[in-house]
Scaffold this motif. Structure first.
Motif, PDB file in Angstrom:
ATOM      1  N   ASP A  50       0.791  -1.326   0.072  1.00 44.73           N
ATOM      2  CA  ASP A  50      -0.029  -0.104   0.103  1.00 44.73           C
ATOM      3  C   ASP A  50       0.876   1.107  -0.041  1.00 44.73           C
ATOM      4  OD1 ASP A  50      -2.690  -1.406   0.307  1.00 44.73           O
ATOM      5  OD2 ASP A  50      -1.709  -1.949   2.324  1.00 44.73           O
ATOM      6  N   ILE A  51       0.174   2.227  -0.457  1.00 42.30           N
ATOM      7  CA  ILE A  51       0.939   3.628  -0.545  1.00 42.30           C
ATOM      8  C   ILE A  51       0.068   4.764  -0.068  1.00 42.30           C
ATOM      9  CG2 ILE A  51       0.328   4.133  -3.017  1.00 42.30           C
ATOM     10  CD1 ILE A  51       3.190   5.056  -3.412  1.00 42.30           C
ATOM     11  N   GLN A  52       0.573   5.833   0.489  1.00 38.72           N
ATOM     12  CA  GLN A  52      -0.190   6.870   0.869  1.00 38.72           C
ATOM     13  C   GLN A  52       0.672   8.351   0.844  1.00 38.72           C
ATOM     14  OE1 GLN A  52      -1.871   8.317   5.359  1.00 38.72           O
ATOM     15  NE2 GLN A  52      -1.654   6.111   4.910  1.00 38.72           N
ATOM     16  N   ASP A  53       0.078   9.204   0.173  1.00 40.35           N
ATOM     17  CA  ASP A  53       0.657  10.561   0.214  1.00 40.35           C
ATOM     18  C   ASP A  53       0.654  11.327   1.691  1.00 40.35           C
ATOM     19  OD1 ASP A  53       1.362  13.360  -0.435  1.00 40.35           O
ATOM     20  OD2 ASP A  53       0.126  13.211  -2.243  1.00 40.35           O
ATOM     21  N   ASP A  99       7.764  10.099  10.987  1.00 43.69           N
ATOM     22  CA  ASP A  99       8.357   9.270  12.364  1.00 43.69           C
ATOM     23  C   ASP A  99       7.608   7.821  12.181  1.00 43.69           C
ATOM     24  OD1 ASP A  99       6.042  10.396  13.135  1.00 43.69           O
ATOM     25  OD2 ASP A  99       7.093  11.284  15.017  1.00 43.69           O
ATOM     26  N   TRP A 100       6.249   7.859  12.061  1.00 46.14           N
ATOM     27  CA  TRP A 100       5.537   6.551  12.390  1.00 46.14           C
ATOM     28  C   TRP A 100       4.776   6.375  11.319  1.00 46.14           C
ATOM     29  CZ3 TRP A 100       5.904   3.022  16.243  1.00 46.14           C
ATOM     30  CH2 TRP A 100       6.647   3.235  17.368  1.00 46.14           C
ATOM     31  N   ALA A 101       4.550   5.217  10.478  1.00 47.21           N
ATOM     32  CA  ALA A 101       3.573   4.988   9.566  1.00 47.21           C
ATOM     33  C   ALA A 101       2.139   4.853  10.238  1.00 47.21           C
ATOM     34  CB  ALA A 101       4.144   3.805   8.742  1.00 47.21           C
ATOM     35  N   PRO A 102       1.299   5.472   9.446  1.00 46.88           N
ATOM     36  CA  PRO A 102      -0.017   5.586  10.057  1.00 46.88           C
ATOM     37  C   PRO A 102      -0.856   4.166   9.993  1.00 46.88           C
ATOM     38  CG  PRO A 102      -0.053   6.574   7.891  1.00 46.88           C
ATOM     39  CD  PRO A 102       1.464   6.079   8.249  1.00 46.88           C
ATOM     40  N   PRO A 103      -1.789   3.750  10.638  1.00 49.04           N
ATOM     41  CA  PRO A 103      -2.602   2.614  10.756  1.00 49.04           C
ATOM     42  C   PRO A 103      -3.588   2.575   9.443  1.00 49.04           C
ATOM     43  CG  PRO A 103      -3.491   3.892  12.447  1.00 49.04           C
ATOM     44  CD  PRO A 103      -2.273   4.493  11.906  1.00 49.04           C
ATOM     45  N   ASP A 104      -3.944   3.848   9.030  1.00 43.41           N
ATOM     46  CA  ASP A 104      -5.038   3.711   7.917  1.00 43.41           C
ATOM     47  C   ASP A 104      -4.760   4.929   6.843  1.00 43.41           C
ATOM     48  OD1 ASP A 104      -5.777   5.839   9.482  1.00 43.41           O
ATOM     49  OD2 ASP A 104      -7.382   4.756  10.336  1.00 43.41           O
ATOM     50  N   GLY A 105      -5.585   4.843   5.961  1.00 43.35           N
ATOM     51  CA  GLY A 105      -5.447   6.103   5.032  1.00 43.35           C
ATOM     52  C   GLY A 105      -4.840   5.959   3.856  1.00 43.35           C
ATOM     53  N   TRP A 106      -4.508   4.544   3.592  1.00 38.64           N
ATOM     54  CA  TRP A 106      -3.852   3.960   2.535  1.00 38.64           C
ATOM     55  C   TRP A 106      -4.620   3.963   1.233  1.00 38.64           C
ATOM     56  CZ3 TRP A 106       0.922   3.262   3.639  1.00 38.64           C
ATOM     57  CH2 TRP A 106       1.252   3.045   5.020  1.00 38.64           C
ATOM     58  N   ALA A 107      -4.168   4.453  -0.103  1.00 39.83           N
ATOM     59  CA  ALA A 107      -4.694   4.532  -1.259  1.00 39.83           C
ATOM     60  C   ALA A 107      -5.791   3.419  -1.628  1.00 39.83           C
ATOM     61  CB  ALA A 107      -3.881   5.153  -2.279  1.00 39.83           C
TER      62      ALA A 107
END
Length: 285
Positions: free
Chosen positions: A188-191, A201-209
């Motif tokens: 997955d990828i996210q802008d 600093d931390w990858a988010p748990p949601d909001g992926w494209a």
């Protein structure tokens, strides 16, 4: 009567303070027994095979320096690592993907050492790279259009090893999260918008494209969550139809969302900790 009482209380307070802060040796010389305050505001910054530690300066007039400790667990015995007069230290004796815990003490010219710092400072170093060029997968250099974070190598865009690949499609610059086998977990990828790479600093748990791709914009940073459950990030420094240039970082510790650790939270009351620690280490509860 009030003035006499005030004087008596003041005298008792002064004597008590004197007895608390020091004593005299057999020759009558004053001996300082009061340790400095434990360093405050300790935090770490994640690097590639290094961890940078920072803390606030102590204000004791007889301060001599600081001692840095580490452990592979958040509590228990912390091992002595270094002594410094600075309010920062870089640990280069680390391995990417391994988690380390840190604490700092202060000591004065009389040899008194404070308790260990209370902040819960944890860090997991990870590899990073700069000025990586990925070419348009529709062009003649499609074998260099994809990237595999785990091997730090460019790949053919449709390779099963590829995590992301670049394409100039319909007049738009696009980074694709590649998912070659439908039965496999997805990449997955996210802008993340106009942010410097170190700000992620931390990858988010949601909001992926939902469509596994992101429009590329110069100055934007992006998160990537690979099918192997590893997190990465990249920053677009330049993009044009034929290629894109990115800086990147990748967390080799599976499932660890840490990409650039900064300030950590305080663990809580450390009043039960020993008041002093030998240079060989200390215990943190």
């Amino acid at each position: 009567m009030k003035s006499g009482l005030h004087y008596s209380l003041l005298l008792v307070g002064v004597v008590g303070l004197f007895l608390f802060t020091g004593c005299h040796d057999e020759d009558g010389h004053y001996v300082d027994r009061t340790p400095p305050r434990a360093p405050q505001g300790v935090f770490s910054v994640t690097g590639d095979e290094q961890v940078d530690l920072y803390w606030l300066e102590n204000c004791e007039p007889d301060l001599a320096g600081y001692r840095v400790y580490w452990n592979d667990e958040p509590t228990g015995y912390f091992h002595y690592m270094a002594t410094t007069s600075n309010t920062f230290y870089t640990d280069t004796d680390v391995s990417n993907g391994m988690t380390y815990y840190y604490a700092v003490s202060a000591f004065d010219r009389s040899g008194n050492e404070s308790e260990l710092s209370e902040e819960d400072v944890r860090d997991t170093p990870r590899p990073e790279g700069f000025n990586l060029v990925l070419y348009d997968y529709n062009g003649p250099s499609s074998s260099l259009s994809g990237y595999d974070f785990s091997s730090y190598e460019r790949q053919y865009y449709a390779s099963v090893l590829t995590d992301i690949y670049y394409g100039y499609v319909g007049g738009e610059y696009v980074m694709f999260a590649w998912n070659p086998v439908p039965e496999w977990p997805t990449t997955d990828i996210q802008d993340a918008g106009y942010r410097e790479l170190h700000e992620l600093d931390w990858a988010p748990p949601d909001g992926w494209a939902d469509n596994y791709k992101a429009a590329l914009i110069e100055g934007h940073s992006y998160y990537v969550w690979t099918r192997t459950d590893n997190y990465a990030k990249f920053y677009v420094s330049h993009v044009e139809p034929g290629f894109v240039i990115i800086d990147w970082a990748y967390q080799t510790d599976e499932g660890n969302q840490e990409l650039m650790k900064k300030l950590r939270t305080v663990k809580g009351d450390a009043s039960g900790d020993p008041a002093r620690f030998a240079q060989t280490g200390g215990t943190k509860k």
